[in-house]
Enzyme design. Structure first.
Site, PDB file in Angstrom:
ATOM      1  N   LYS A  23       0.665  -0.742   0.303  1.00 33.13           N
ATOM      2  CA  LYS A  23      -0.229   0.183   0.269  1.00 33.13           C
ATOM      3  C   LYS A  23       0.402   1.063   0.500  1.00 33.13           C
ATOM      4  O   LYS A  23       2.562   0.697   0.582  1.00 33.13           O
ATOM      5  CB  LYS A  23      -0.797  -0.163   1.476  1.00 33.13           C
ATOM      6  CG  LYS A  23      -0.052  -0.205   2.573  1.00 33.13           C
ATOM      7  CD  LYS A  23       0.622   0.858   3.666  1.00 33.13           C
ATOM      8  CE  LYS A  23       1.353   1.314   4.503  1.00 33.13           C
ATOM      9  NZ  LYS A  23       2.115   2.060   4.866  1.00 33.13           N
ATOM     10  N   ASP A 150      -2.100  -2.396   9.731  1.00 34.64           N
ATOM     11  CA  ASP A 150      -2.823  -2.357   7.973  1.00 34.64           C
ATOM     12  C   ASP A 150      -3.166  -2.735   7.681  1.00 34.64           C
ATOM     13  O   ASP A 150      -3.305  -3.026   6.716  1.00 34.64           O
ATOM     14  CB  ASP A 150      -1.375  -1.859   7.628  1.00 34.64           C
ATOM     15  CG  ASP A 150      -0.169  -0.437   8.044  1.00 34.64           C
ATOM     16  OD1 ASP A 150      -1.490   0.393   8.031  1.00 34.64           O
ATOM     17  OD2 ASP A 150       0.575  -0.667   7.919  1.00 34.64           O
TER      18      ASP A 150
HETATM   19  P1  ATP Z   1       3.840  -0.445   8.178  1.00 37.88           P
HETATM   20  O1  ATP Z   1       4.241   0.238   6.552  1.00 37.88           O
HETATM   21  O2  ATP Z   1       2.841  -1.645   7.474  1.00 37.88           O
HETATM   22  O3  ATP Z   1       4.623   0.267   8.803  1.00 37.88           O
HETATM   23  P2  ATP Z   1       6.902  -1.577   7.062  1.00 37.88           P
HETATM   24  O4  ATP Z   1       5.966  -2.267   5.829  1.00 37.88           O
HETATM   25  O5  ATP Z   1       7.624  -0.312   7.377  1.00 37.88           O
HETATM   26  O6  ATP Z   1       5.338  -1.403   8.145  1.00 37.88           O
HETATM   27  P3  ATP Z   1       7.494  -4.443   7.342  1.00 37.88           P
HETATM   28  O7  ATP Z   1       7.651  -5.225   5.759  1.00 37.88           O
HETATM   29  O8  ATP Z   1       5.632  -5.202   7.272  1.00 37.88           O
HETATM   30  O9  ATP Z   1       7.152  -3.004   7.744  1.00 37.88           O
HETATM   31  O10 ATP Z   1       8.137  -4.901   8.466  1.00 37.88           O
HETATM   32  C1  ATP Z   1       8.630  -4.442   9.871  1.00 37.88           C
HETATM   33  C2  ATP Z   1       8.885  -5.659  10.845  1.00 37.88           C
HETATM   34  O11 ATP Z   1       7.966  -6.718  10.622  1.00 37.88           O
HETATM   35  C3  ATP Z   1      10.497  -5.835   9.963  1.00 37.88           C
HETATM   36  O12 ATP Z   1      11.381  -5.251   9.810  1.00 37.88           O
HETATM   37  C4  ATP Z   1      10.322  -7.747  10.964  1.00 37.88           C
HETATM   38  O13 ATP Z   1      10.583  -7.462  12.298  1.00 37.88           O
HETATM   39  C5  ATP Z   1       8.925  -7.533  11.198  1.00 37.88           C
HETATM   40  N1  ATP Z   1       7.631  -8.816  10.715  1.00 37.88           N
HETATM   41  C6  ATP Z   1       7.371  -9.774  11.334  1.00 37.88           C
HETATM   42  N2  ATP Z   1       6.380 -10.309   9.874  1.00 37.88           N
HETATM   43  C7  ATP Z   1       7.228  -9.755   8.292  1.00 37.88           C
HETATM   44  C8  ATP Z   1       6.824  -9.960   7.304  1.00 37.88           C
HETATM   45  N3  ATP Z   1       5.855 -11.368   6.773  1.00 37.88           N
HETATM   46  N4  ATP Z   1       7.564  -9.782   6.229  1.00 37.88           N
HETATM   47  C9  ATP Z   1       8.081  -8.072   6.219  1.00 37.88           C
HETATM   48  N5  ATP Z   1       8.667  -8.166   8.094  1.00 37.88           N
HETATM   49  C10 ATP Z   1       8.181  -8.537   9.209  1.00 37.88           C
END
Ligand code: ATP
Length: 318
Positions: A23, A150
């Protein structure tokens, strides 16, 4: 309510794969901290075509593997959101059958694109199908909301306004297709750190966050399918905090504008930068220029809106 316990025979079930999209927050407004520690939010979410695939198959024990463009930093134990999602479905469905979970990861990790949330939503959908638990949409959305703010949007997809923590969704009318180019950063940003910086910046300025609500001009631009109007309405309250933690993102945004983007914005809590392009041709040109100039080593062109989590044929059978 937990349903009666039942065991699924591993040999009896073929693997199930679900796809969930990343997203971008087109309009992210962050309000005050609530008593439960979350910030009150208003977010206009757009699902984009960049996606992860999550495959679940019955197994003698729980396990999780990850492959693809982005694997660094993804936990492979029970803390992975896809694993937690599968456990939640098993508990609600009264299922006593471990699964082997495999994630084909294309969404940047800790990039502000809801990669983990997408995996969680896909896992809920895939496990519901694999175990034939029969959870309906609203039961799945409840599990998703418990897993993260999210996650419900990653199940629903499309375009939606999220209120509360972002989990209370109302679909938004939108016309046409918008072209985005994402420039991922080498180092991720943790979402809680960005929110803490947001609070610190407000405190330092002696200001209070406003009551959050979506910008009507942005909603009108979506209804009209007008990329130019959308570009001038893009807004992210977390951008100043992300820029304060990674000042080089400012240069990335400037470079993208120079290469023809209509607008550039930090995606969610960052550090991925999302550029809106006028059309496919400008998006391709922008993606090439960002890569060739060395501005970003991970550049992706994708379009939105994209549908929410859905089942697809497992890899190798497509
Ligand atoms: P958001 O945009 O929802 O705030 P994000 O995209 O910034 O999230 P994610 O890629 O979801 O961040 O990852 C955040 C943290 O979640 C990672 O650093 C990791 O430690 C943990 N994590 C747990 N499950 C997953 C997964 N399936 N994929 C990626 N990271 C994960």
């Amino acid at each position: 309510m937990i349903r009666s316990l039942r065991t699924v025979r591993p040999a009896a079930k073929a693997p199930v794969t679900a796809r969930a999209c990343a997203k971008v927050n087109l309009d992210l407004r962050v309000g005050a901290v609530r008593p439960d520690g979350y910030h009150e939010l208003s977010s206009v979410f757009l699902g984009v075509g960049l996606h992860d695939d999550v495959t679940v198959r019955p197994s003698a024990q729980w396990s999780l593997t990850v492959e693809g463009k982005h694997t660094e930093g993804v936990p492979t134990d029970e803390t992975n959101l896809a694993w937690r999602a599968a456990v939640a479905v098993a508990e609600l469905g009264g299922v006593d059958q471990p699964v082997a979970i495999h994630i084909d990861k294309n969404i940047p990790v800790a990039g502000g694109m809801a990669g983990g949330s997408a995996d969680a939503a896909a896992s809920v959908l895939a496990c519901n199908a694999l175990w034939e638990v029969g959870l309906d949409r609203s039961e799945m959305l409840t599990i998703c909301a418990d897993l993260g703010s999210d996650v419900p949007f990653c199940l629903s997809g499309g375009v939606a306004v999220g209120r509360g923590r972002g989990e209370q969704l109302v679909p938004v009318l939108s016309r046409g297709t918008f072209h985005f180019v994402f420039a991922a950063s080498e180092t991720g940003l943790s979402t809680p750190t960005v929110y803490a910086e947001y609070d610190r910046l407000h405190e330092a300025a002696g200001s209070q966050p406003d009551d959050p609500g979506p910008n009507p001009e942005l909603l009108a631009a979506l209804r009209a399918g007008d990329a130019y109007a959308l570009a001038s309405a893009l807004h992210n309250d977390l951008e100043a905090a992300a820029l304060s933690l990674q000042p080089q993102l400012g240069e990335v945004i400037e470079a993208g504008i120079e290469f023809g983007a209509l607008a550039g914005i930090v995606s969610g809590s960052g550090p991925t930068v999302a550029f809106l392009a006028a059309d496919q041709e400008s998006a391709l040109h922008l993606a090439i220029a960002l890569t060739a100039s060395g501005t970003s080593r991970q550049v992706r062109h994708t379009v939105g809106p994209a549908q929410g989590a859905h089942l697809v044929a497992p890899a190798g059978r497509r």
